[in-house]
Design a protein around this motif. Structure first.
Motif, PDB file in Angstrom:
ATOM      1  N   VAL A  34      39.496  70.540  66.525  1.00 28.92           N
ATOM      2  CA  VAL A  34      40.829  70.221  66.019  1.00 28.92           C
ATOM      3  C   VAL A  34      41.553  71.513  65.667  1.00 28.92           C
ATOM      4  CG1 VAL A  34      42.105  69.145  64.122  1.00 28.92           C
ATOM      5  CG2 VAL A  34      40.170  67.951  65.153  1.00 28.92           C
ATOM      6  N   GLU A  35      42.813  71.582  66.050  1.00 30.26           N
ATOM      7  CA  GLU A  35      43.673  72.709  65.682  1.00 30.26           C
ATOM      8  C   GLU A  35      44.685  72.242  64.647  1.00 30.26           C
ATOM      9  OE1 GLU A  35      47.139  75.576  67.652  1.00 30.26           O
ATOM     10  OE2 GLU A  35      46.045  74.115  68.899  1.00 30.26           O
ATOM     11  N   ILE A  36      44.804  72.999  63.544  1.00 29.07           N
ATOM     12  CA  ILE A  36      45.842  72.720  62.560  1.00 29.07           C
ATOM     13  C   ILE A  36      47.114  73.406  63.047  1.00 29.07           C
ATOM     14  CG2 ILE A  36      46.562  72.947  60.157  1.00 29.07           C
ATOM     15  CD1 ILE A  36      43.629  73.067  59.371  1.00 29.07           C
ATOM     16  N   VAL A  37      48.055  72.601  63.537  1.00 27.39           N
ATOM     17  CA  VAL A  37      49.257  73.132  64.164  1.00 27.39           C
ATOM     18  C   VAL A  37      50.277  73.574  63.125  1.00 27.39           C
ATOM     19  CG1 VAL A  37      51.174  72.596  65.717  1.00 27.39           C
ATOM     20  CG2 VAL A  37      48.879  71.678  66.187  1.00 27.39           C
ATOM     21  N   ARG A  38      50.419  72.763  62.080  1.00 22.14           N
ATOM     22  CA  ARG A  38      51.423  73.079  61.064  1.00 22.14           C
ATOM     23  C   ARG A  38      50.976  72.530  59.712  1.00 22.14           C
ATOM     24  NH1 ARG A  38      55.547  70.712  63.221  1.00 22.14           N
ATOM     25  NH2 ARG A  38      55.676  68.873  61.884  1.00 22.14           N
ATOM     26  N   ILE A  39      51.349  73.238  58.643  1.00 24.85           N
ATOM     27  CA  ILE A  39      51.071  72.798  57.280  1.00 24.85           C
ATOM     28  C   ILE A  39      52.380  72.738  56.513  1.00 24.85           C
ATOM     29  CG2 ILE A  39      49.804  73.244  55.144  1.00 24.85           C
ATOM     30  CD1 ILE A  39      47.886  74.981  56.782  1.00 24.85           C
ATOM     31  N   ASN A  40      52.672  71.598  55.935  1.00 23.88           N
ATOM     32  CA  ASN A  40      53.822  71.442  55.054  1.00 23.88           C
ATOM     33  C   ASN A  40      53.339  71.072  53.663  1.00 23.88           C
ATOM     34  OD1 ASN A  40      55.779  71.959  57.015  1.00 23.88           O
ATOM     35  ND2 ASN A  40      55.861  69.824  57.659  1.00 23.88           N
ATOM     36  N   GLY A  41      54.000  71.606  52.653  1.00 25.45           N
ATOM     37  CA  GLY A  41      53.621  71.302  51.282  1.00 25.45           C
ATOM     38  C   GLY A  41      54.830  71.009  50.424  1.00 25.45           C
ATOM     39  N   GLU A  42      54.652  70.092  49.493  1.00 23.11           N
ATOM     40  CA  GLU A  42      55.720  69.758  48.554  1.00 23.11           C
ATOM     41  C   GLU A  42      55.108  69.603  47.164  1.00 23.11           C
ATOM     42  OE1 GLU A  42      58.987  66.199  47.717  1.00 23.11           O
ATOM     43  OE2 GLU A  42      58.032  66.389  49.684  1.00 23.11           O
ATOM     44  N   GLY A  43      55.613  70.375  46.224  1.00 22.92           N
ATOM     45  CA  GLY A  43      55.090  70.321  44.858  1.00 22.92           C
ATOM     46  C   GLY A  43      56.087  69.694  43.905  1.00 22.92           C
ATOM     47  N   SER A  44      55.584  68.974  42.939  1.00 16.47           N
ATOM     48  CA  SER A  44      56.449  68.378  41.908  1.00 16.47           C
ATOM     49  C   SER A  44      55.795  68.551  40.546  1.00 16.47           C
ATOM     50  CB  SER A  44      56.702  66.897  42.190  1.00 16.47           C
ATOM     51  OG  SER A  44      55.496  66.169  42.245  1.00 16.47           O
ATOM     52  N   ILE A  45      56.481  69.234  39.648  1.00 18.26           N
ATOM     53  CA  ILE A  45      55.970  69.487  38.296  1.00 18.26           C
ATOM     54  C   ILE A  45      56.149  68.241  37.445  1.00 18.26           C
ATOM     55  CG2 ILE A  45      56.344  70.830  36.190  1.00 18.26           C
ATOM     56  CD1 ILE A  45      57.186  73.172  37.996  1.00 18.26           C
ATOM     57  N   TYR A  46      55.088  67.832  36.749  1.00 19.64           N
ATOM     58  CA  TYR A  46      55.199  66.657  35.888  1.00 19.64           C
ATOM     59  C   TYR A  46      54.911  66.952  34.416  1.00 19.64           C
ATOM     60  CZ  TYR A  46      50.061  66.276  36.315  1.00 19.64           C
ATOM     61  OH  TYR A  46      48.710  66.517  36.294  1.00 19.64           O
ATOM     62  N   GLU A  47      54.487  68.165  34.093  1.00 16.34           N
ATOM     63  CA  GLU A  47      54.256  68.500  32.685  1.00 16.34           C
ATOM     64  C   GLU A  47      54.282  70.012  32.504  1.00 16.34           C
ATOM     65  OE1 GLU A  47      51.376  66.956  29.122  1.00 16.34           O
ATOM     66  OE2 GLU A  47      50.411  67.456  31.021  1.00 16.34           O
ATOM     67  N   ARG A  48      54.975  70.468  31.448  1.00 13.78           N
ATOM     68  CA  ARG A  48      55.002  71.891  31.094  1.00 13.78           C
ATOM     69  C   ARG A  48      54.703  72.006  29.615  1.00 13.78           C
ATOM     70  NH1 ARG A  48      59.148  74.319  35.295  1.00 13.78           N
ATOM     71  NH2 ARG A  48      58.406  76.295  34.483  1.00 13.78           N
ATOM     72  N   MET A  49      53.819  72.957  29.262  1.00 15.42           N
ATOM     73  CA  MET A  49      53.427  73.167  27.870  1.00 15.42           C
ATOM     74  C   MET A  49      53.633  74.633  27.518  1.00 15.42           C
ATOM     75  SD  MET A  49      49.992  70.811  27.941  1.00 15.42           S
ATOM     76  CE  MET A  49      49.628  71.339  29.618  1.00 15.42           C
ATOM     77  N   ILE A  50      54.561  74.890  26.599  1.00 13.99           N
ATOM     78  CA  ILE A  50      54.878  76.254  26.176  1.00 13.99           C
ATOM     79  C   ILE A  50      53.886  76.690  25.105  1.00 13.99           C
ATOM     80  CG2 ILE A  50      56.650  77.773  25.254  1.00 13.99           C
ATOM     81  CD1 ILE A  50      57.363  76.572  27.933  1.00 13.99           C
TER      82      ILE A  50
END
Length: 281
Positions: A34-50
């Motif tokens: 198998v060849e990995i032709v393309r990689i797409n990524g999408e990130g979504s932040i759901y929590e931030r702690m200062i």
């Protein structure tokens, strides 16, 4: 998000050691042709702690792999929860978080199988089960409770969508059922469903086969990652690759069209054991 994007671009372009899931995934693809032709990524932040020393950020990463196997193309998708620390504007200690698979005491979850009475037969609608698996692989049907460890609940819902009859309520140690926000252990616990499929003689039951290649869409694979007799995870077969081997969907971690062996999983160990079940025969 730009820094996070740059982090992952560098990650996929960098050689990693033998324990990296990315290296194991590339090795698995090479073994499968198998060849990995393309990689797409999408990130979504759901929590931030200062914090005084910086900021801790939790996010979901949805990765899509375009795979090519000979002349056949397909998409594999995975969604995982990650955490990183932002210190003086730099990403530090980016790693996967959460409980990826079940770790439970097997003594509490092996159901009693009802072996007397008339054997109930049903016609398993594999297409309906797979359609359900595709519809809900990365979301949650509000008709059912969502579990923190959701793999078996998801697989049970797929089986139910395929027409598998429920029985045993309200005894949680018997049968396979979901009713009025209550459920059997076999509905929601990986170890319990594995043994239920193996022991049931009526209604929903599994026929154990020797190889993943013997499975068809709608069938079930069970995983004991440590090889210690505790079954941790279940998936449903939804398709086949160009070699006729199963591609599976799962919850926890949410995955679509993943190669059945899970050799690229962070939970994988060389001691892994599998159980392959044909359903509805």
């Amino acid at each position: 998000m730009e820094k996070l994007r740059a982090y992952w671009l560098e990650f996929f372009e960098t050689e990693h050691n033998e324990i990296s899931w990315w290296k194991r995934k590339k090795d698995l693809c090479k073994k499968r042709g198998v060849e990995i032709v393309r990689i797409n990524g999408e990130g979504s932040i759901y929590e931030r702690m200062i914090q005084r020393s910086g900021e801790t950020v939790h996010y979901l990463l949805h990765i899509t792999f375009l795979m090519k196997q000979k002349d056949h193309f397909y998409m594999e998708e995975n969604v995982n929860a990650y955490q990183f620390r932002l210190v003086e504007g730099e990403i530090v200690d980016n790693h996967m978080i959460g409980l990826p698979y079940e770790k439970v005491e097997k003594e509490k979850i092996v159901p009693e199988t009802i072996r007397n009475g008339k054997i109930e037969r049903f016609s398993y609608d594999r297409l309906a089960a797979v359609q359900y698996a595709e519809r809900w692989w990365n979301s949650y049907n509000p008709a059912y409770r969502k579990f923190d460890v959701d793999c078996t609940n998801y697989v049970s819902q797929c089986l139910r969508a395929g027409g598998a009859p429920m029985r045993g309520a309200p005894n949680r140690n018997q049968g396979w059922w979901y009713q009025n926000n209550n459920w059997s252990y076999s509905w929601s616990v990986a170890h319990s469903l594995r043994w239920y499929l193996d022991g049931s003689t009526q209604g929903l039951k599994g026929i154990a086969v020797d190889s993943a290649s013997d499975l068809s869409p709608g069938d079930i694979i069970c995983y004991d990652f440590e090889g210690d007799g505790r079954w941790d995870h279940n998936t449903i077969v939804v398709s086949r690759d160009n070699n006729g081997m199963p591609l599976v969907n799962a919850h926890t971690d949410n995955s679509r069209h993943r190669y059945w062996s899970y050799e690229d999983s962070t939970a994988y160990t060389p001691n892994i054991k599998y159980k392959f079940f044909r359903i509805g025969e």
